[in-house]
Design a protein around this motif. Structure first.
Motif, PDB file in Angstrom:
ATOM      1  N   ASP A 165      -3.740  71.390  75.510  1.00 22.99           N
ATOM      2  CA  ASP A 165      -4.907  71.881  76.251  1.00 22.99           C
ATOM      3  C   ASP A 165      -4.538  72.633  77.527  1.00 22.99           C
ATOM      4  OD1 ASP A 165      -6.719  70.658  74.432  1.00 22.99           O
ATOM      5  OD2 ASP A 165      -6.379  68.729  75.417  1.00 22.99           O
ATOM      6  N   LEU A 166      -3.245  72.650  77.864  1.00 24.51           N
ATOM      7  CA  LEU A 166      -2.812  73.323  79.090  1.00 24.51           C
ATOM      8  C   LEU A 166      -2.567  74.804  78.827  1.00 24.51           C
ATOM      9  CD1 LEU A 166      -0.251  70.713  80.495  1.00 24.51           C
ATOM     10  CD2 LEU A 166      -2.708  70.863  80.916  1.00 24.51           C
ATOM     11  N   PRO A 167      -2.742  75.660  79.832  1.00 23.94           N
ATOM     12  CA  PRO A 167      -2.512  77.103  79.651  1.00 23.94           C
ATOM     13  C   PRO A 167      -1.035  77.409  79.460  1.00 23.94           C
ATOM     14  CG  PRO A 167      -2.983  76.600  81.951  1.00 23.94           C
ATOM     15  CD  PRO A 167      -3.233  75.340  81.196  1.00 23.94           C
ATOM     16  N   ALA A 202       0.930  65.367  79.669  1.00 19.29           N
ATOM     17  CA  ALA A 202       0.375  66.514  80.394  1.00 19.29           C
ATOM     18  C   ALA A 202       0.652  66.391  81.889  1.00 19.29           C
ATOM     19  CB  ALA A 202      -1.123  66.630  80.132  1.00 19.29           C
ATOM     20  N   LEU A 203       0.506  65.182  82.423  1.00 23.06           N
ATOM     21  CA  LEU A 203       0.764  64.970  83.848  1.00 23.06           C
ATOM     22  C   LEU A 203       2.234  65.211  84.190  1.00 23.06           C
ATOM     23  CD1 LEU A 203      -1.264  61.860  85.076  1.00 23.06           C
ATOM     24  CD2 LEU A 203      -1.392  64.205  85.914  1.00 23.06           C
ATOM     25  N   ASP A 224       1.773  64.072  95.374  1.00 28.87           N
ATOM     26  CA  ASP A 224       0.359  64.354  95.590  1.00 28.87           C
ATOM     27  C   ASP A 224      -0.315  64.985  94.375  1.00 28.87           C
ATOM     28  OD1 ASP A 224       0.739  63.471  98.144  1.00 28.87           O
ATOM     29  OD2 ASP A 224       0.721  65.451  99.085  1.00 28.87           O
ATOM     30  N   ILE A 225       0.481  65.496  93.428  1.00 23.63           N
ATOM     31  CA  ILE A 225      -0.082  66.290  92.333  1.00 23.63           C
ATOM     32  C   ILE A 225      -1.095  65.508  91.488  1.00 23.63           C
ATOM     33  CG2 ILE A 225       0.497  67.485  90.166  1.00 23.63           C
ATOM     34  CD1 ILE A 225       2.959  68.603  91.564  1.00 23.63           C
ATOM     35  N   PRO A 226      -0.799  64.264  91.030  1.00 28.12           N
ATOM     36  CA  PRO A 226      -1.805  63.549  90.236  1.00 28.12           C
ATOM     37  C   PRO A 226      -3.134  63.377  90.970  1.00 28.12           C
ATOM     38  CG  PRO A 226       0.314  62.464  90.057  1.00 28.12           C
ATOM     39  CD  PRO A 226       0.460  63.496  91.131  1.00 28.12           C
ATOM     40  N   CYS A 227      -3.057  63.063  92.261  1.00 31.31           N
ATOM     41  CA  CYS A 227      -4.276  62.871  93.064  1.00 31.31           C
ATOM     42  C   CYS A 227      -5.057  64.177  93.187  1.00 31.31           C
ATOM     43  CB  CYS A 227      -3.892  62.340  94.431  1.00 31.31           C
ATOM     44  SG  CYS A 227      -5.277  62.027  95.537  1.00 31.31           S
ATOM     45  N   LEU A 228      -4.351  65.277  93.441  1.00 30.06           N
ATOM     46  CA  LEU A 228      -5.004  66.578  93.573  1.00 30.06           C
ATOM     47  C   LEU A 228      -5.638  67.015  92.256  1.00 30.06           C
ATOM     48  CD1 LEU A 228      -2.300  68.401  95.705  1.00 30.06           C
ATOM     49  CD2 LEU A 228      -4.636  67.934  96.440  1.00 30.06           C
ATOM     50  N   LEU A 229      -4.922  66.826  91.161  1.00 23.71           N
ATOM     51  CA  LEU A 229      -5.448  67.205  89.852  1.00 23.71           C
ATOM     52  C   LEU A 229      -6.736  66.456  89.538  1.00 23.71           C
ATOM     53  CD1 LEU A 229      -2.143  67.313  87.762  1.00 23.71           C
ATOM     54  CD2 LEU A 229      -3.625  69.280  88.270  1.00 23.71           C
TER      55      LEU A 229
END
Length: 469
Positions: free
Chosen positions: A386-388, A345-346, A318-323
């Motif tokens: 670009d990610l924290p 990044a994904l 579900d993570i790609p869809c939620l992001l």
């Protein structure tokens, strides 16, 4: 099962002719000779299609009126109009009123059958699209293809039509309120208020004042603060993190459920109330009840219906869809352009443990758009840089980033080969060994991905072991 078609014509020989043609081609038919007989047949057993003569007992008036009534009350029943003495204007009027086709008598058999077949296909497609749109509206905050997401959506559909209380179980940050809002939105109380109260963010005294309201009276002054129960009367009240409420608050809430009334703080007047109560609890609430930390009677009175939201770390597909969903929502809120995530990044975001669940995911997207350098760039792609740091230097399932550090010291050819292998392994892990979903995500044909996995020595060993777990 044969497809049922209703034939409406005031001439018996026409009804018999059309019925014979359709019957020879595998359709079931019923017939009617006038408006009343036809509408009664539609009410009793809705047909899959209606073949309707423009001229019935009262000429065009009856035929076109029946067409209007069918399209008004049975939207997805297609209607094919037939007529032997109508004008072009009549045909145009029929199409505007919702007829799928208009066929002149005497008609060609092939023309009739083609029209019937296409009308049925069109109707089926319309119904499927309608069902998809309805499903798409359900649970805007519960997105994804995982089994748990599908279970939550179906639970909401089932529970929303009921009027009973509900318990939503989920980790802190799992956005239980989104589920509660959807239950309310799809319920018969949708036109009444929805209010939410978080026990974790209020003191015991604040909780009681917020929920029940307060009256202060003295010789010099009197004041009244209405509580959430009065404001939400007739609607839905969601109380989240109820496990953090004091024992005294739990007892008062139990009294509310038993009496369906309450008293403001500082008052003795009973106020009746009609509220659907939905409560949010942590996943281990059963243990808290068993330990005596939470009032068992209150829990079992609330637990008429139950929905369990799995942590996002257990539904990684579900993570790609939620992001992407949160990216679009946050970008709209900040009046900026949504960004896309690079595959690298994904992959990292998909491997991260997300201890703060979807609430943390929203915060990360917000940070990317407003604080990181990505928020000030014109590029549409979000890279690893670009990610924290909490993501790139923080916790993943394995305690470290999956493959980045492993290739830094290698020659480019070896690094590319190792990267490719580790990258595909990470994607397979992310999609629970599903080769089809992995191939779609990485942009390869399924057969090509199978060949690649064999070439790099993954398909017969590592993947097999992974899938067997």
């Amino acid at each position: 099962m044969a497809f049922n078609i209703l034939i409406v014509d005031d001439e018996a020989d026409i009804r018999d002719l059309v019925s014979g043609i359709l019957g020879d081609n595998g359709y079931e038919t019923t017939t009617a000779g006038d408006y009343l007989e036809a509408y009664d047949a539609i009410r009793k057993s809705r047909p899959g299609l209606v073949i309707l003569d423009v001229w019935l007992g009262k000429g065009e008036i009856d035929g076109l009126r029946l067409l209007e009534d069918i399209k008004k009350n049975y939207e997805y029943v297609p209607v094919v109009m037939i007529s032997g003495h109508s004008t072009v204007d009549t045909a145009v009027s029929a199409i505007k009123k919702g007829a799928y086709d208009f066929i002149e008598k005497p008609f060609d058999t092939a023309r009739l059958l083609t029209s019937v077949e296409k009308a049925i296909d069109m109707s089926r497609l319309q119904m499927e699209n309608s069902e998809l749109k309805t499903k798409a509206k359900v649970v805007e905050g519960v997105l994804g293809t995982s089994l748990n997401s599908e279970y939550v959506r179906k639970s909401i559909e089932r529970i929303s039509v009921l009027n009973g209380r509900c318990v939503i179980l989920g980790a802190h940050g799992s956005d239980k309120e989104a589920v509660a809002k959807e239950i309310h939105r799809l319920s018969q109380r949708a036109n009444k208020p929805f209010c939410s109260l978080n026990c974790r963010s209020c003191s015991a005294k604040q909780l009681e004042v917020e929920l029940f309201g307060m009256e202060v009276s003295s010789q010099n002054e009197s004041s009244l603060k209405s509580g959430m129960l009065e404001r939400v009367n007739g609607g839905t009240l969601f109380i989240d993190e109820l496990a953090f409420a004091s024992k005294e608050f739990q007892i008062k809430l139990l009294k509310l459920l038993k009496d369906e009334s309450f008293t403001r703080i500082g008052s003795s007047k009973e106020i009746p109330v009609d509220v659907r109560l939905i409560a949010g609890f942590p996943l281990d609430i059963e243990q808290l009840v068993a330990d005596g930390t939470f009032n068992s009677e209150l829990y079992y009175r609330l637990n008429v219906n139950i929905i369990k939201i799995s942590p996002v770390s257990l539904r990684r597909e579900d993570i790609p869809c939620l992001l992407q969903y949160f990216m679009e929502q946050m970008a709209k809120a900040h009046n900026t352009t949504p960004r896309r995530f690079s595959n690298e990044a994904l992959s990292v975001l998909g491997s991260y443990a997300w201890p703060g669940d979807v609430a943390q995911m929203k915060s990360v997207i917000d940070w990317i758009l407003t604080v990181s350098e990505a928020g000030n760039k014109d590029e549409t792609m979000i890279s690893l840089q670009d990610l924290p740091r909490e993501i790139t230097g923080g916790e993943t399932d394995g305690g470290e980033l999956p493959f980045l550090s492993a290739v830094a010291e290698l020659p480019i050819a070896e690094a590319r080969k190792k990267f490719e292998k580790e990258y595909l392994l990470e994607q397979l892990k992310r999609f629970a060994g599903n080769v089809s979903q992995t191939a779609k995500f990485v942009g390869m044909e399924r057969s090509a991905l199978h060949r690649k996995l064999r070439q790099i020595g993954v398909f017969d060993s590592s993947l097999f072991k992974f899938k067997s777990r």
